[in-house]
Design a protein around this motif. Sequence first.
Motif, PDB file in Angstrom:
ATOM      1  N   TRP A   1       2.912  12.053   0.402  1.00 56.07           N
ATOM      2  CA  TRP A   1       1.754  12.292   1.098  1.00 56.07           C
ATOM      3  C   TRP A   1       1.937  12.086   2.519  1.00 56.07           C
ATOM      4  O   TRP A   1       1.368  12.657   3.010  1.00 56.07           O
ATOM      5  CB  TRP A   1       0.313  11.748   0.117  1.00 56.07           C
ATOM      6  CG  TRP A   1      -0.842  12.447   0.132  1.00 56.07           C
ATOM      7  CD1 TRP A   1      -1.634  13.850  -0.519  1.00 56.07           C
ATOM      8  CD2 TRP A   1      -1.286  12.507   1.932  1.00 56.07           C
ATOM      9  NE1 TRP A   1      -2.232  14.090  -0.048  1.00 56.07           N
ATOM     10  CE2 TRP A   1      -2.487  13.319   1.955  1.00 56.07           C
ATOM     11  CE3 TRP A   1      -1.366  11.435   2.724  1.00 56.07           C
ATOM     12  CZ2 TRP A   1      -3.386  13.981   2.395  1.00 56.07           C
ATOM     13  CZ3 TRP A   1      -2.123  11.783   3.960  1.00 56.07           C
ATOM     14  CH2 TRP A   1      -3.282  13.208   3.662  1.00 56.07           C
TER      15      TRP A   1
ATOM     16  N   LEU B   1      -6.736  -0.725  -2.643  1.00 56.14           N
ATOM     17  CA  LEU B   1      -6.231   0.173  -3.022  1.00 56.14           C
ATOM     18  C   LEU B   1      -6.464   1.660  -2.534  1.00 56.14           C
ATOM     19  O   LEU B   1      -5.959   2.702  -2.628  1.00 56.14           O
ATOM     20  CB  LEU B   1      -7.411   0.942  -4.802  1.00 56.14           C
ATOM     21  CG  LEU B   1      -6.607   1.060  -5.780  1.00 56.14           C
ATOM     22  CD1 LEU B   1      -5.326   0.843  -5.985  1.00 56.14           C
ATOM     23  CD2 LEU B   1      -7.080   0.859  -7.567  1.00 56.14           C
TER      24      LEU B   1
ATOM     25  N   LEU C   1      -1.638   0.759  -8.324  1.00 56.01           N
ATOM     26  CA  LEU C   1      -1.459   2.434  -7.427  1.00 56.01           C
ATOM     27  C   LEU C   1      -1.316   3.858  -8.424  1.00 56.01           C
ATOM     28  O   LEU C   1      -1.730   4.341  -8.141  1.00 56.01           O
ATOM     29  CB  LEU C   1      -0.947   2.647  -6.415  1.00 56.01           C
ATOM     30  CG  LEU C   1      -1.337   3.048  -5.193  1.00 56.01           C
ATOM     31  CD1 LEU C   1      -2.646   2.447  -4.997  1.00 56.01           C
ATOM     32  CD2 LEU C   1       0.021   2.786  -4.020  1.00 56.01           C
TER      33      LEU C   1
ATOM     34  N   LYS D   1       1.667  13.772   6.453  1.00 51.84           N
ATOM     35  CA  LYS D   1       1.103  13.615   7.210  1.00 51.84           C
ATOM     36  C   LYS D   1       2.035  13.371   8.290  1.00 51.84           C
ATOM     37  O   LYS D   1       1.713  13.749   9.180  1.00 51.84           O
ATOM     38  CB  LYS D   1       0.034  11.829   6.606  1.00 51.84           C
ATOM     39  CG  LYS D   1      -0.417  11.749   7.726  1.00 51.84           C
ATOM     40  CD  LYS D   1      -1.166  10.084   7.668  1.00 51.84           C
ATOM     41  CE  LYS D   1      -1.088   9.928   8.799  1.00 51.84           C
ATOM     42  NZ  LYS D   1      -0.974   8.283   8.984  1.00 51.84           N
TER      43      LYS D   1
ATOM     44  N   GLU E   1      -7.901   2.000   0.092  1.00 47.31           N
ATOM     45  CA  GLU E   1      -6.955   2.182   1.605  1.00 47.31           C
ATOM     46  C   GLU E   1      -5.843   3.017   1.538  1.00 47.31           C
ATOM     47  O   GLU E   1      -4.848   3.563   2.209  1.00 47.31           O
ATOM     48  CB  GLU E   1      -6.132   1.129   2.652  1.00 47.31           C
ATOM     49  CG  GLU E   1      -7.946   0.022   3.261  1.00 47.31           C
ATOM     50  CD  GLU E   1      -7.824  -0.793   4.179  1.00 47.31           C
ATOM     51  OE1 GLU E   1      -8.272  -1.656   4.661  1.00 47.31           O
ATOM     52  OE2 GLU E   1      -6.178  -1.588   4.122  1.00 47.31           O
ATOM     53  N   SER E   2      -4.541   2.844   0.359  1.00 48.81           N
ATOM     54  CA  SER E   2      -4.060   3.279  -0.383  1.00 48.81           C
ATOM     55  C   SER E   2      -3.882   4.425  -1.104  1.00 48.81           C
ATOM     56  O   SER E   2      -2.775   5.288  -1.011  1.00 48.81           O
ATOM     57  CB  SER E   2      -2.981   2.866  -1.365  1.00 48.81           C
ATOM     58  OG  SER E   2      -3.118   1.161  -1.095  1.00 48.81           O
ATOM     59  N   LEU E   3      -4.828   5.243  -0.939  1.00 51.68           N
ATOM     60  CA  LEU E   3      -5.117   6.930  -1.485  1.00 51.68           C
ATOM     61  C   LEU E   3      -5.563   8.165  -0.416  1.00 51.68           C
ATOM     62  O   LEU E   3      -6.254   7.647   0.556  1.00 51.68           O
ATOM     63  CB  LEU E   3      -6.588   6.753  -2.541  1.00 51.68           C
ATOM     64  CG  LEU E   3      -5.891   6.297  -3.882  1.00 51.68           C
ATOM     65  CD1 LEU E   3      -6.729   6.277  -4.372  1.00 51.68           C
ATOM     66  CD2 LEU E   3      -4.983   6.491  -4.368  1.00 51.68           C
ATOM     67  N   PRO E   4      -4.589   9.250   0.074  1.00 44.87           N
ATOM     68  CA  PRO E   4      -5.191  10.103   0.099  1.00 44.87           C
ATOM     69  C   PRO E   4      -6.739  10.387   0.335  1.00 44.87           C
ATOM     70  O   PRO E   4      -6.806  10.285  -0.911  1.00 44.87           O
ATOM     71  CB  PRO E   4      -4.250  10.617  -0.216  1.00 44.87           C
ATOM     72  CG  PRO E   4      -3.096  10.668  -0.919  1.00 44.87           C
ATOM     73  CD  PRO E   4      -3.858   9.363  -1.497  1.00 44.87           C
ATOM     74  N   LEU E   5      -7.280  11.082   1.645  1.00 47.66           N
ATOM     75  CA  LEU E   5      -8.640  10.976   1.521  1.00 47.66           C
ATOM     76  C   LEU E   5      -9.392  11.976   0.277  1.00 47.66           C
ATOM     77  O   LEU E   5     -10.216  11.539  -0.160  1.00 47.66           O
ATOM     78  CB  LEU E   5      -8.702  12.122   2.921  1.00 47.66           C
ATOM     79  CG  LEU E   5      -8.449  11.785   3.369  1.00 47.66           C
ATOM     80  CD1 LEU E   5      -8.844  12.346   5.036  1.00 47.66           C
ATOM     81  CD2 LEU E   5      -8.892  10.505   4.108  1.00 47.66           C
TER      82      LEU E   5
ATOM     83  N   PHE F   1      -4.107   6.717   6.070  1.00 51.97           N
ATOM     84  CA  PHE F   1      -4.407   8.359   5.931  1.00 51.97           C
ATOM     85  C   PHE F   1      -5.550   9.016   6.538  1.00 51.97           C
ATOM     86  O   PHE F   1      -6.197   9.985   6.056  1.00 51.97           O
ATOM     87  CB  PHE F   1      -4.511   8.565   3.725  1.00 51.97           C
ATOM     88  CG  PHE F   1      -3.855   8.386   2.828  1.00 51.97           C
ATOM     89  CD1 PHE F   1      -2.776   8.670   2.936  1.00 51.97           C
ATOM     90  CD2 PHE F   1      -3.539   6.929   3.224  1.00 51.97           C
ATOM     91  CE1 PHE F   1      -1.290   8.475   1.955  1.00 51.97           C
ATOM     92  CE2 PHE F   1      -2.162   6.342   2.120  1.00 51.97           C
ATOM     93  CZ  PHE F   1      -1.135   7.556   1.480  1.00 51.97           C
TER      94      PHE F   1
ATOM     95  N   HIS G   1      -3.482   6.847  -9.495  1.00 47.68           N
ATOM     96  CA  HIS G   1      -3.312   7.401  -9.112  1.00 47.68           C
ATOM     97  C   HIS G   1      -2.706   8.712 -10.142  1.00 47.68           C
ATOM     98  O   HIS G   1      -3.311  10.093 -10.265  1.00 47.68           O
ATOM     99  CB  HIS G   1      -1.465   8.026  -8.288  1.00 47.68           C
ATOM    100  CG  HIS G   1      -1.537   8.864  -7.763  1.00 47.68           C
ATOM    101  ND1 HIS G   1      -1.837   8.902  -6.548  1.00 47.68           N
ATOM    102  CD2 HIS G   1      -0.001  10.007  -7.553  1.00 47.68           C
ATOM    103  CE1 HIS G   1      -1.025  10.671  -5.668  1.00 47.68           C
ATOM    104  NE2 HIS G   1      -1.004  10.970  -6.680  1.00 47.68           N
TER     105      HIS G   1
ATOM    106  N   ASN H   1       2.292   7.507  -3.412  1.00 48.11           N
ATOM    107  CA  ASN H   1       2.287   8.062  -2.234  1.00 48.11           C
ATOM    108  C   ASN H   1       2.886   8.659  -1.027  1.00 48.11           C
ATOM    109  O   ASN H   1       2.034   8.325   0.150  1.00 48.11           O
ATOM    110  CB  ASN H   1       0.201   7.340  -1.790  1.00 48.11           C
ATOM    111  CG  ASN H   1       1.008   5.432  -1.510  1.00 48.11           C
ATOM    112  OD1 ASN H   1       2.300   5.659  -1.345  1.00 48.11           O
ATOM    113  ND2 ASN H   1       0.521   4.683  -0.944  1.00 48.11           N
TER     114      ASN H   1
ATOM    115  N   GLN I   1       1.024  -1.436   0.251  1.00 48.74           N
ATOM    116  CA  GLN I   1       0.154   0.195  -0.312  1.00 48.74           C
ATOM    117  C   GLN I   1       0.402   1.222   0.121  1.00 48.74           C
ATOM    118  O   GLN I   1       0.570   2.325  -0.090  1.00 48.74           O
ATOM    119  CB  GLN I   1      -1.217   0.421   0.883  1.00 48.74           C
ATOM    120  CG  GLN I   1      -1.922  -1.024   1.287  1.00 48.74           C
ATOM    121  CD  GLN I   1      -2.648  -0.898   1.975  1.00 48.74           C
ATOM    122  OE1 GLN I   1      -2.677  -0.482   3.524  1.00 48.74           O
ATOM    123  NE2 GLN I   1      -4.288  -1.318   1.922  1.00 48.74           N
TER     124      GLN I   1
END
Lengths: 450, 450
Positions: free
Chosen positions: A355, B42, B12, A359, B44-48, B276, B16, A352, A347
């Motif tokens: 980012w 997928l 990812l 954080k 879960e691996s991304l910023p909000l 994130f 992205h 990412n 992940q």
Amino acid sequence: MSETTETLESRLSRIHEALEADDFVIIEEVLADLEPAEIALLLESLPLNERARLWERVPHDVDGEVLLHVRDEVRTTLINDMEPHEIVAATAGLDTTDLAELFEDLPKQVAEDMLRSMDELQRTRLQETLAFEEDSAGRLMRTDTVSVRADVTLETVQRFLRWKSQVPDNTYLLMVVDRNGVFMGVLPLSRLVSQDPELAVADVMNTDVDSIPVTMHSRELATLFETHDLSTAPVVDEQGLLLGRIVIDDIVDVIREDSDQALMNLAGLDEEEDLFAPVISSAKRRAVWLGINLITAFLAAWVIGRFEDALEKIVALAVLMPIVASMGGIAGSQTLTLAIRGMALGQISRTNSNWLLRKEFGIAIINGILWALVVAVVAYLWFGDSRIGAIIAAALVINIVAAGIAGILIPLLLKRMGIDPALSGSVVLTTVTDVVGFMAFLGLATIFLL
Amino acid sequence: MSETTETLESRLSRIHEALEADDFVIIEEVLADLEPAEIALLLESLPLNERARLWERVPHDVDGEVLLHVRDEVRTTLINDMEPHEIVAATAGLDTTDLAELFEDLPKQVAEDMLRSMDELQRTRLQETLAFEEDSAGRLMRTDTVSVRADVTLETVQRFLRWKSQVPDNTYLLMVVDRNGVFMGVLPLSRLVSQDPELAVADVMNTDVDSIPVTMHSRELATLFETHDLSTAPVVDEQGLLLGRIVIDDIVDVIREDSDQALMNLAGLDEEEDLFAPVISSAKRRAVWLGINLITAFLAAWVIGRFEDALEKIVALAVLMPIVASMGGIAGSQTLTLAIRGMALGQISRTNSNWLLRKEFGIAIINGILWALVVAVVAYLWFGDSRIGAIIAAALVINIVAAGIAGILIPLLLKRMGIDPALSGSVVLTTVTDVVGFMAFLGLATIFLL
């Protein structure tokens, strides 16, 4: 229908007492009730002496299965207690996949005896399996697949199976292949038994199936089984020829070993370590980890040594300095653990990581300032010097922020260098938080207090 | 037949890039290829921000499944982005077990809407499932069992299944019950299809099966599935009445979450934490852990403060003291990790803890003396004072031995007090190794050097 099983703990104490009292009736009673995997857990929980005595009592027909289920190191202790002919007998009933797993742990002489006791076909199969890389699908796969052709009817399939009569209990689906043995799809038994027998296999089979290349790594396999809720998967060669199947039972073991490894590696331990390994050999292995950490500790001491002047003049610095290093270490290990877990799940990647870095930087700033204030007040009240409070606060913020950044960057760097971050991440991190912590605190003190 | 799947990492970065370029064609292409569990990874691996934009594009018919697979915290972020009617629609296709898992995370208003949109039978079932304790077999079981009677022939069973026509693909065995619905045994489909159709179910069924009480904890269930290589297990009530079945797919998730938890807890993290999560809420949670550790750090500082005299006179003590504390911490955490793992597997109990204690004591003596000698020599060369070398050597042996003993006793004590050793073991251990380390080193120095 057997009742809910007794816990391992209560069995352990029963066996323990029985061994002390030489009460073989009870021992055999407990053993008779157990699956090989449970006997393996039990053996692993016993000190060497008692283990050897229990091992003698394990029924010979499950010896091979038990050997398969114990950790590598424990296996060696058990094999050392066996006569060569006993080992050969124990492994006689195992299938090629299981045999290959044991084979490399056997004493050379025994391995040769075993090869000699096999027939031509068995020997060739074993050698083929051993040719696949460890932890590859080729090593994990079973060759007891039942395959059928797409152009026959379900009725014909049923007749074929009845004629075969022996189908392994963990067969949940049949493999469908063409006339050259190329994999085409799967026929779940649930469909075979519920659909119209006049239908052709081709009409009922599932073709939307991931076929596993024989070189796939077991970790990747585990993810695939987990995300696709698979029970069985076909293994194929480069030409698409069906070679065997991977079953969920074996994947469950992979998943458990994998997470076990992550936990143990974080402490510099080997997951195959015997809980009751002899003191000398355990001490040897752990000494290496302590030695590596000693280098870190000396590095920190050397940094402190650069500031002897300040320490001689203000003893409060010596009293407070471990706080700065320790808080950095804790904050850093939180970020590191999160990163290691994320990377294991795939992940976290370059996409990412920026980012994530931002954080963790934000979190470090907030928590750094929060606890810096608390520490500053306590330091001021303790030593009655507001400058010391201000300096430890600044050092704490610097170190916690450095820890947060290091917690993300170190595992990413290690991974790019091909080093397992779970194994060496924590040492490198501690080095950073110790060096930065002592340097910031004692350095600022030297500048502003001397 | 689909080809081997792309890695999460490469997906990812594709997603992205596509999100940055607003290229919805590519996004939908990637999503179409994925199982719900993979979409969950997928997301879960991304910023909000990006997560919300991808979530909009996820096909609505898999929304419910995806929600099931994400971590609790991530689920909340996704649900917050949905209209109440969307949530109700997303969960409409789920079975009761899955619905129960989501239910308690839903906003109150949505939960009420959902209950209202259900028919009487669904509502009753959901309430029954929710009445079981979390992490119990009752919560995990599925009610889509196919059961048959023991006195009919295999032929009849086949006719029944064809008449039923829909049998879930993950049905690997049929449940055999008596006329009152009491569980009697299982009939693997592999036997149904390979045995003589004239035989009665009773002749072919397997009665040596563990039936699961509805209250059994999921962790115990996982061990049972692992050691018995199960694919499906029957769940029964106190009277032996068949209530449902546990499937291996769900157990695989339990195993993964369980090991995940052990790893995260060691660092004071929650395994449901969103990678994130917003900075503020992450900072809040982690602050607690830092605060607890700060108490330990202050305690260590207080111990050091008792020896201001010695520190003022011999600055070398301040330079060398972190070495003693740090080596104790490392040695202790090795023992602690081994103990925590052993306890999780049920392999450590009062029966063998004495033996283990002796073993760890032996290892600590050997490694303590080994590294004490090394440190003594370096300290002597550094500060040109053999007494300092002797004192740090003695302190190191004392602390490493204390660490070894504490590494076994702390988790045993915590467990007896009902506290999870994985969560709090490391803080308590650090307290011991810091306090003992500083006290031994500075105390011995005060006695012999001043």
